[in-house]
Design an enzyme around this catalytic site. Structure first.
Site, PDB file in Angstrom:
ATOM      1  N   TYR A 215      18.853  -5.158   6.621  1.00  0.00           N
ATOM      2  CA  TYR A 215      18.717  -5.553   5.219  1.00  0.00           C
ATOM      3  C   TYR A 215      17.416  -5.073   4.599  1.00  0.00           C
ATOM      4  CZ  TYR A 215      23.080  -7.984   4.962  1.00  0.00           C
ATOM      5  OH  TYR A 215      24.417  -8.248   4.934  1.00  0.00           O
TER       6      TYR A 215
ATOM      7  N   HIS B 176       2.242 -12.182  -5.355  1.00  0.00           N
ATOM      8  CA  HIS B 176       1.118 -12.270  -4.432  1.00  0.00           C
ATOM      9  C   HIS B 176       1.593 -13.021  -3.184  1.00  0.00           C
ATOM     10  CE1 HIS B 176      -2.041 -11.952  -7.936  1.00  0.00           C
ATOM     11  NE2 HIS B 176      -1.176 -10.948  -7.916  1.00  0.00           N
TER      12      HIS B 176
ATOM     13  N   HIS C 132       6.437  -8.326  -9.396  1.00  0.00           N
ATOM     14  CA  HIS C 132       5.146  -8.220  -8.711  1.00  0.00           C
ATOM     15  C   HIS C 132       4.713  -9.622  -8.298  1.00  0.00           C
ATOM     16  CE1 HIS C 132       1.037  -7.625  -7.664  1.00  0.00           C
ATOM     17  NE2 HIS C 132       0.536  -8.042  -8.817  1.00  0.00           N
TER      18      HIS C 132
END
Length: 214
Positions: free
Chosen positions: A121, A96, A94
């Site tokens: 891709y 930002h 995860h």
């Protein structure tokens, strides 16, 4: 224990690479890896991905309870929801990352397919990406939103927050997250220019050749 020690080193190595390339600033972002006993290794809360200590990573049991190391990231609910809904997931990243977060704020985004098929891709490493509504960081309600996707997506974009990507391995999850960020960057560069997407026939060819989920 040797396998776990290597995973600890790998988490720190990949995390530092992501941080040094500006893909998750400050103390943002988190990584988890599922262990053979059903437990996890997770990056700690308020820890920069650029300066992790392998010995201080959070060690959780199969019920996501802390058994060793520093306190884990507050984003445990979203990690657990993605593991629960994707049985083959071995790791979750995860971030930002700037371009993915920017795309999550655009009004035209389809929550069932955040990005169009711009490159081979993107389809091969990410597949498709869902958008879930905004929740405050650490809100357990985000887990319900992810479970509501019923495991159909390995990549989820949290509105006004960032991407969450599962992979069979840590390496696969990292590479898929990087590919998602690059595709988001391409989308923003090409926005309003009517770019050529992969055709349905080209997509079908990739699905056949690489045994991708439709």
């Amino acid at each position: 224990m040797a396998a776990e020690a290597k995973l600890r080193e790998d988490i720190c190595r990949f995390a530092r690479s992501l941080f040094e390339r500006g893909l998750t600033p400050g103390s943002s972002g988190n990584i988890s890896v599922r262990l053979a006993d059903g437990g996890w290794l997770v990056t700690p809360t308020n820890a920069s991905l650029g300066f992790l200590d392998p010995a201080r990573l959070s060690r959780l049991d199969a019920e996501a309870r802390l058994v060793a190391g520093d306190a884990p990231t507050k984003e445990i609910p979203l990690h657990r929801a993605l593991y629960d809904s994707r049985a083959k997931a071995g790791a979750i990243v995860h971030l930002h990352s700037t371009h993915a977060v920017a795309v999550s704020m655009l009004p035209e985004i389809d929550p069932r397919a955040v990005l169009p098929p711009l490159t081979a891709y993107y389809l091969m490493r990410v597949g498709n990406t869902a958008l879930v509504p905004y929740y405050r960081p650490g809100d357990p309600a985000v887990a319900d939103a992810i479970r509501g996707l019923a495991g159909r997506y390995a990549a989820v974009l949290l509105a006004n927050h960032g991407p969450v990507v599962a992979g069979d391995s840590l390496e696969a999850a990292v590479f898929a997250t990087e590919e998602l960020e690059e595709t988001a960057r391409l989308y923003l560069l090409l926005r309003g220019l009517n770019p050529r997407h992969l055709s349905p026939d080209q997509i079908a060819d990739l699905q056949r050749e690489f045994k991708l989920d439709p």
